[in-house]
Design a protein around this motif. Structure first.
Motif, PDB file in Angstrom:
ATOM      1  N   UNK A 124       0.836  -1.203   0.000  1.00  0.00           N
ATOM      2  CA  UNK A 124       0.000   0.000   0.000  1.00  0.00           C
ATOM      3  C   UNK A 124       0.873   1.257   0.000  1.00  0.00           C
ATOM      4  N   UNK A 125       1.935   1.225   0.826  1.00  0.00           N
ATOM      5  CA  UNK A 125       2.816   2.392   0.895  1.00  0.00           C
ATOM      6  C   UNK A 125       3.543   2.608  -0.434  1.00  0.00           C
ATOM      7  N   UNK A 126       3.971   1.502  -1.080  1.00  0.00           N
ATOM      8  CA  UNK A 126       4.640   1.612  -2.380  1.00  0.00           C
ATOM      9  C   UNK A 126       3.699   2.219  -3.412  1.00  0.00           C
ATOM     10  N   UNK A 127       2.441   1.748  -3.434  1.00  0.00           N
ATOM     11  CA  UNK A 127       1.466   2.256  -4.404  1.00  0.00           C
ATOM     12  C   UNK A 127       1.203   3.744  -4.166  1.00  0.00           C
ATOM     13  N   UNK A 128       1.066   4.142  -2.903  1.00  0.00           N
ATOM     14  CA  UNK A 128       0.828   5.554  -2.588  1.00  0.00           C
ATOM     15  C   UNK A 128       2.031   6.410  -2.985  1.00  0.00           C
ATOM     16  N   UNK A 129       3.239   5.885  -2.761  1.00  0.00           N
ATOM     17  CA  UNK A 129       4.458   6.607  -3.150  1.00  0.00           C
ATOM     18  C   UNK A 129       4.475   6.830  -4.660  1.00  0.00           C
ATOM     19  N   UNK A 130       4.163   5.748  -5.402  1.00  0.00           N
ATOM     20  CA  UNK A 130       4.158   5.843  -6.865  1.00  0.00           C
ATOM     21  C   UNK A 130       3.072   6.801  -7.352  1.00  0.00           C
ATOM     22  N   UNK A 131       1.920   6.764  -6.682  1.00  0.00           N
ATOM     23  CA  UNK A 131       0.805   7.619  -7.084  1.00  0.00           C
ATOM     24  C   UNK A 131       1.167   9.100  -6.937  1.00  0.00           C
ATOM     25  N   UNK A 132       1.809   9.433  -5.823  1.00  0.00           N
ATOM     26  CA  UNK A 132       2.214  10.830  -5.594  1.00  0.00           C
ATOM     27  C   UNK A 132       3.300  11.251  -6.592  1.00  0.00           C
ATOM     28  N   UNK A 133       4.276  10.358  -6.809  1.00  0.00           N
ATOM     29  CA  UNK A 133       5.367  10.668  -7.738  1.00  0.00           C
ATOM     30  C   UNK A 133       4.826  10.883  -9.158  1.00  0.00           C
ATOM     31  N   UNK A 134       3.883  10.025  -9.552  1.00  0.00           N
ATOM     32  CA  UNK A 134       3.265  10.112 -10.880  1.00  0.00           C
ATOM     33  C   UNK A 134       2.546  11.450 -11.035  1.00  0.00           C
ATOM     34  N   UNK A 177      -6.058  -1.820  -6.839  1.00  0.00           N
ATOM     35  CA  UNK A 177      -7.273  -2.367  -6.225  1.00  0.00           C
ATOM     36  C   UNK A 177      -6.996  -2.786  -4.781  1.00  0.00           C
ATOM     37  N   UNK A 178      -5.852  -3.429  -4.555  1.00  0.00           N
ATOM     38  CA  UNK A 178      -5.494  -3.861  -3.194  1.00  0.00           C
ATOM     39  C   UNK A 178      -5.433  -2.655  -2.265  1.00  0.00           C
ATOM     40  N   UNK A 179      -4.808  -1.574  -2.729  1.00  0.00           N
ATOM     41  CA  UNK A 179      -4.744  -0.355  -1.905  1.00  0.00           C
ATOM     42  C   UNK A 179      -6.152   0.109  -1.534  1.00  0.00           C
ATOM     43  N   UNK A 231      -1.050  13.289  -0.997  1.00  0.00           N
ATOM     44  CA  UNK A 231      -1.753  13.146  -2.283  1.00  0.00           C
ATOM     45  C   UNK A 231      -2.982  14.056  -2.299  1.00  0.00           C
ATOM     46  N   UNK A 232      -3.752  14.041  -1.215  1.00  0.00           N
ATOM     47  CA  UNK A 232      -4.935  14.917  -1.152  1.00  0.00           C
ATOM     48  C   UNK A 232      -4.519  16.384  -1.274  1.00  0.00           C
ATOM     49  N   UNK A 233      -3.402  16.728  -0.628  1.00  0.00           N
ATOM     50  CA  UNK A 233      -2.917  18.108  -0.678  1.00  0.00           C
ATOM     51  C   UNK A 233      -2.474  18.479  -2.102  1.00  0.00           C
ATOM     52  N   UNK A 234      -1.783  17.565  -2.779  1.00  0.00           N
ATOM     53  CA  UNK A 234      -1.301  17.836  -4.140  1.00  0.00           C
ATOM     54  C   UNK A 234      -2.485  18.089  -5.089  1.00  0.00           C
ATOM     55  N   UNK A 235      -3.525  17.253  -5.002  1.00  0.00           N
ATOM     56  CA  UNK A 235      -4.714  17.430  -5.866  1.00  0.00           C
ATOM     57  C   UNK A 235      -5.439  18.722  -5.484  1.00  0.00           C
ATOM     58  N   UNK A 236      -5.532  18.993  -4.166  1.00  0.00           N
ATOM     59  CA  UNK A 236      -6.198  20.222  -3.709  1.00  0.00           C
ATOM     60  C   UNK A 236      -5.456  21.449  -4.231  1.00  0.00           C
ATOM     61  N   UNK A 255       2.214   1.924   8.219  1.00  0.00           N
ATOM     62  CA  UNK A 255       0.893   2.554   8.317  1.00  0.00           C
ATOM     63  C   UNK A 255       1.037   4.076   8.399  1.00  0.00           C
ATOM     64  N   UNK A 256       1.959   4.544   9.243  1.00  0.00           N
ATOM     65  CA  UNK A 256       2.113   5.992   9.413  1.00  0.00           C
ATOM     66  C   UNK A 256       2.668   6.641   8.145  1.00  0.00           C
ATOM     67  N   UNK A 257       3.584   5.956   7.467  1.00  0.00           N
ATOM     68  CA  UNK A 257       4.095   6.483   6.196  1.00  0.00           C
ATOM     69  C   UNK A 257       2.961   6.570   5.179  1.00  0.00           C
ATOM     70  N   UNK A 258       2.110   5.530   5.158  1.00  0.00           N
ATOM     71  CA  UNK A 258       0.997   5.521   4.206  1.00  0.00           C
ATOM     72  C   UNK A 258       0.004   6.639   4.502  1.00  0.00           C
ATOM     73  N   UNK A 259      -0.294   6.836   5.776  1.00  0.00           N
ATOM     74  CA  UNK A 259      -1.229   7.909   6.157  1.00  0.00           C
ATOM     75  C   UNK A 259      -0.695   9.262   5.714  1.00  0.00           C
TER      76      UNK A 259
END
Lengths: 206, 206
Positions: free
Chosen positions: A66-76, A110-112, A142-147, A132-136
């Motif tokens: 989950x943390x890897x996917x979130x990292x990739x999502x933000x980087x993308x 989907x898993x995320x 991510x929410x901040x970047x989109x906002x 968990x804390x890194x993912x949070x």
């Protein structure tokens, strides 16, 4: 010392990637709950003791994915939007890039989405809690970047003047909602879904 | 016989409701994974043996909560939209009605969203599997009900001519996405969220 450490580290890294890939395939197709942790060791061709060297539990592995996917999502998001001046074009490209995904990427996304509730309560072990804390923190980033991008669009007059945080959450709900129902080989390709979803997101913010 | 059966049935039904309410509170605040099944028996003031009379496992109780929420969601949609001729007005009211929720309703809707992946793989026990299959059928019925309303809007010219199934999924993603982040006492009331989300859904379909 140095010379012997380098190859060892590389091999450790590639084994860790192989475990993550096998776990994504298993969690994605059989479901996290139904996956036996030992099956992943078998898939990778290592013993259970070796597996525990990389991840102390099935939950630790899931949280890492989950943390890897979130990292990739933000980087993308940052890579795609960083070079586009026009906010509407940047937002459209950010949405489309979320669907540039291999079959395994789609499973990982989907898993995320299916396990986000894991992030809301404390984990029993230190390593799990760390992921968990890194993912949070990444979810917030991510929410901040989109906002911030939507705020830029509102300030430039390209988007309608509405609550930017709520608009960002709506955009993200449209983007990630797809992973709930998307299966490869369905009536829509990911590229089509990307075009249709980016159009819908633009209608939401304008 | 009849006279003695009636109160017994009523009491059994009310105990079952009490267990469901206690489970929604526990799963919603502590998380499903962290909730000890025995704690729910304590909350209701019954023994564990009595608890097993109603639900054979924590997962059976969770799946029942999900099925109840899906049943209510479909009934709400049908009740709200059944009497409104205009498709745009019917859709707006359907979205708003999804946020007419008590604090416990909000928890129940979040619990459903957080565990939808449970519906994709077979359950080990017959009772769990029964609730899973009923829930899956309800998910399909809900998607079909929203799709049919959007199709009616497209045919009447009120909505833009796009893939109606995809539009329905986008509308539902916007509606249910809120339960991921909504917490009582936040900056937006549920009523405000209902108005803003129904406006966004209408922008997606028109």
């Amino acid at each position: 010392m140095e010379t012997s450490t380098v190859p060892r580290t590389e091999s450790a890294r590639s084994k860790r990637s192989a475990i993550v890939a096998a776990a994504v395939d298993r969690f994605g197709s059989d479901g996290y709950e139904h996956t036996k942790w030992a099956a992943i060791a078998d898939d990778v061709g290592i013993g259970q003791t070796a597996l525990y060297h990389y991840f102390e539990s099935k939950a630790h592995c899931l949280l890492t994915i989950m943390r890897l996917e979130l990292t990739q999502s933000l980087a993308r998001f940052q890579e795609v939007t960083g070079s586009i001046e026009d906010p509407a074009e940047a937002l459209a490209q950010a949405v489309r890039s979320a669907y540039e995904a291999s079959a395994r990427d789609a499973l990982q996304r989907r898993i995320l989405q299916n396990h986000l509730d894991l992030l809301s309560t404390e984990r029993p072990s230190e390593k799990e809690e760390q992921e968990r804390l890194r993912s949070r923190a990444l979810v917030r980033d991510i929410e901040k970047a989109w906002t911030d991008l939507i705020r830029r669009g509102v300030e430039s007059g390209a988007f309608a003047d509405r609550d930017v945080e709520l608009s960002a959450r709506m955009a993200l709900a449209l983007v990630v909602g797809v992973w709930r129902w998307y299966r490869p080989g369905g009536p829509h390709s990911l590229e089509e879904i990307g075009v249709l979803t980016s159009d819908a997101v633009l209608r939401v913010v304008t």
